[in-house]
Motif scaffolding. Structure first.
Motif, PDB file in Angstrom:
ATOM      1  N   ARG A 218      14.937  -2.668  -9.557  1.00  0.00           N
ATOM      2  CA  ARG A 218      14.929  -4.022  -9.031  1.00  0.00           C
ATOM      3  C   ARG A 218      14.051  -4.128  -7.786  1.00  0.00           C
ATOM      4  O   ARG A 218      13.263  -5.074  -7.644  1.00  0.00           O
ATOM      5  N   LEU A 219      14.170  -3.159  -6.881  1.00  0.00           N
ATOM      6  CA  LEU A 219      13.357  -3.187  -5.659  1.00  0.00           C
ATOM      7  C   LEU A 219      11.876  -3.084  -6.008  1.00  0.00           C
ATOM      8  O   LEU A 219      11.030  -3.743  -5.409  1.00  0.00           O
ATOM      9  N   ARG A 220      11.584  -2.259  -7.002  1.00  0.00           N
ATOM     10  CA  ARG A 220      10.194  -2.114  -7.443  1.00  0.00           C
ATOM     11  C   ARG A 220       9.682  -3.459  -7.971  1.00  0.00           C
ATOM     12  O   ARG A 220       8.580  -3.892  -7.629  1.00  0.00           O
TER      13      ARG A 220
ATOM     14  N   ASN B 211       6.179   1.850  -2.085  1.00  0.00           N
ATOM     15  CA  ASN B 211       6.129   3.220  -1.578  1.00  0.00           C
ATOM     16  C   ASN B 211       7.110   4.116  -2.344  1.00  0.00           C
ATOM     17  O   ASN B 211       8.323   3.935  -2.268  1.00  0.00           O
ATOM     18  N   PRO B 212       6.586   5.098  -3.105  1.00  0.00           N
ATOM     19  CA  PRO B 212       7.459   5.936  -3.930  1.00  0.00           C
ATOM     20  C   PRO B 212       8.470   6.740  -3.110  1.00  0.00           C
ATOM     21  O   PRO B 212       9.591   6.974  -3.573  1.00  0.00           O
ATOM     22  N   ALA B 213       8.074   7.149  -1.906  1.00  0.00           N
ATOM     23  CA  ALA B 213       9.003   7.921  -1.067  1.00  0.00           C
ATOM     24  C   ALA B 213      10.186   7.061  -0.635  1.00  0.00           C
ATOM     25  O   ALA B 213      11.326   7.540  -0.567  1.00  0.00           O
ATOM     26  N   VAL B 214       9.925   5.798  -0.369  1.00  0.00           N
ATOM     27  CA  VAL B 214      10.995   4.883   0.025  1.00  0.00           C
ATOM     28  C   VAL B 214      11.941   4.660  -1.152  1.00  0.00           C
ATOM     29  O   VAL B 214      13.169   4.727  -1.009  1.00  0.00           O
ATOM     30  N   LEU B 215      11.372   4.426  -2.317  1.00  0.00           N
ATOM     31  CA  LEU B 215      12.201   4.207  -3.508  1.00  0.00           C
ATOM     32  C   LEU B 215      13.035   5.449  -3.815  1.00  0.00           C
ATOM     33  O   LEU B 215      14.220   5.350  -4.156  1.00  0.00           O
ATOM     34  N   GLU B 216      12.453   6.614  -3.639  1.00  0.00           N
ATOM     35  CA  GLU B 216      13.189   7.857  -3.884  1.00  0.00           C
ATOM     36  C   GLU B 216      14.329   8.032  -2.860  1.00  0.00           C
ATOM     37  O   GLU B 216      15.428   8.459  -3.211  1.00  0.00           O
TER      38      GLU B 216
ATOM     39  N   ALA C  52      14.424  -1.340   2.506  1.00  0.00           N
ATOM     40  CA  ALA C  52      13.229  -0.751   1.899  1.00  0.00           C
ATOM     41  C   ALA C  52      11.963  -1.337   2.513  1.00  0.00           C
ATOM     42  O   ALA C  52      11.018  -0.620   2.843  1.00  0.00           O
ATOM     43  N   ARG C  53      11.968  -2.652   2.701  1.00  0.00           N
ATOM     44  CA  ARG C  53      10.793  -3.356   3.231  1.00  0.00           C
ATOM     45  C   ARG C  53      10.471  -2.895   4.651  1.00  0.00           C
ATOM     46  O   ARG C  53       9.328  -2.585   4.980  1.00  0.00           O
ATOM     47  N   MET C  54      11.504  -2.849   5.501  1.00  0.00           N
ATOM     48  CA  MET C  54      11.281  -2.448   6.898  1.00  0.00           C
ATOM     49  C   MET C  54      10.848  -0.990   6.968  1.00  0.00           C
ATOM     50  O   MET C  54       9.997  -0.618   7.777  1.00  0.00           O
ATOM     51  N   THR C  55      11.421  -0.174   6.102  1.00  0.00           N
ATOM     52  CA  THR C  55      11.072   1.250   6.092  1.00  0.00           C
ATOM     53  C   THR C  55       9.611   1.427   5.665  1.00  0.00           C
ATOM     54  O   THR C  55       8.849   2.178   6.281  1.00  0.00           O
TER      55      THR C  55
ATOM     56  N   LEU D 257       7.256   0.550   8.427  1.00  0.00           N
ATOM     57  CA  LEU D 257       7.214   1.574   9.483  1.00  0.00           C
ATOM     58  C   LEU D 257       6.420   2.797   9.052  1.00  0.00           C
ATOM     59  O   LEU D 257       5.677   3.384   9.838  1.00  0.00           O
ATOM     60  N   LEU D 258       6.578   3.186   7.805  1.00  0.00           N
ATOM     61  CA  LEU D 258       5.951   4.426   7.327  1.00  0.00           C
ATOM     62  C   LEU D 258       4.435   4.345   7.313  1.00  0.00           C
ATOM     63  O   LEU D 258       3.752   5.368   7.292  1.00  0.00           O
ATOM     64  N   GLU D 259       3.908   3.120   7.339  1.00  0.00           N
ATOM     65  CA  GLU D 259       2.446   2.958   7.331  1.00  0.00           C
ATOM     66  C   GLU D 259       1.778   3.670   8.500  1.00  0.00           C
ATOM     67  O   GLU D 259       0.619   4.063   8.406  1.00  0.00           O
ATOM     68  N   VAL D 260       2.479   3.848   9.619  1.00  0.00           N
ATOM     69  CA  VAL D 260       1.879   4.554  10.755  1.00  0.00           C
ATOM     70  C   VAL D 260       2.232   6.051  10.743  1.00  0.00           C
ATOM     71  O   VAL D 260       1.953   6.774  11.684  1.00  0.00           O
ATOM     72  N   GLU D 261       2.839   6.512   9.673  1.00  0.00           N
ATOM     73  CA  GLU D 261       3.205   7.922   9.475  1.00  0.00           C
ATOM     74  C   GLU D 261       3.947   8.521  10.678  1.00  0.00           C
ATOM     75  O   GLU D 261       3.509   9.486  11.285  1.00  0.00           O
TER      76      GLU D 261
END
Ligand code: SAH
Length: 217
Positions: A21-23, A29-34, A74-77, A80-84
């Protein structure tokens, strides 16, 4: 714990459905979904609500607070992850679910919560579930957590009218803050990225969060 139960509404299949559903709602981002797939959200809510834990909805966690909707987590994560980031500060531990998601994705998570009871419950969950890279503190997160700053990323999971200045100061250059910004009823999800010279703000979708309140009460 109930983690190995494997039946009914808390089963792996139910979690997989949430991820699907989130997808379909645009989380890429596959890491977020995982991380969402692997994190037992039903252990972050009261047992009476466990059967609803994999619905894409916010749920009450007591003391007038809520665990955020999985899509928003998921969205906020993802933003954030875009800046690694390696080291992340969360303001508003609540149930601890968001911190648990982050703990799977970055090296170290610091999370502050102004309600002592929630701080204690979250800390206990992290211990039971074996999260070793999350540190929780009962404090006013509007002050950040200077002792462990600066942070590569800061996530505020309560809504406020402006961004607390200490948080901007505790952001590394290249770092990013994500926060719901606006009034009591509705806010806008914003990111603020710190460059060597300025703070760059980008606005995203409307969101509804419980308010950010100054002071540790
Ligand atoms: N991230 C949480 C959801 C939190 S709801 C989760 O995954 O469950 C927002 C939380 O922010 C509430 O628990 C509230 O008590 C807390 N909060 C509000 N103002 C705060 C402040 N100034 N400092 C720390 N926590 C705060």
């Amino acid at each position: 714990m109930m983690e190995s139960q494997g039946i009914g509404m808390t089963s792996q299949r139910t979690r997989d459905r949430l991820v699907q559903r989130l997808r379909s709602e645009g989380i890429e981002n596959p890491a977020v979904l995982e991380a969402i797939r692997a994190t037992p959200r039903h252990l972050f809510v009261d047992e009476a609500l466990a059967s609803r834990a994999y619905e894409d909805t916010a749920l009450p966690i007591g003391l007038g607070q809520t665990i955020s909707q999985p899509y928003i987590v998921a969205r906020m994560t993802e933003l954030l992850l875009e800046v690694e980031p390696h080291k992340v500060l969360e303001v508003g531990t609540g149930s601890g679910y968001q911190a648990a998601i982050l703990a799977r994705l970055v090296d170290k998570v610091y999370s502050t919560e102004r309600i002592e009871e929630l701080t204690g419950q979250a800390r206990q969950r992290f211990r039971k579930l074996g999260y070793r890279n999350v540190r929780v503190q009962h404090s006013d997160g509007m002050l950040g957590w200077p002792r462990f700053g600066p942070f590569d990323a800061i996530m505020v999971t309560a809504g406020g009218e402006d961004i607390p200045k200490p948080l901007l100061e505790q952001l590394t250059v290249g770092g990013r803050l994500v926060m719901p910004l606006g009034g009591r009823v509705q806010q806008t999800l914003v990111t603020v990225t710190r460059t060597p010279t300025v703070y760059e703000r980008v606005d995203f979708e409307p969101v509804i969060f419980v308010p950010l309140i100054g002071g540790a009460g």
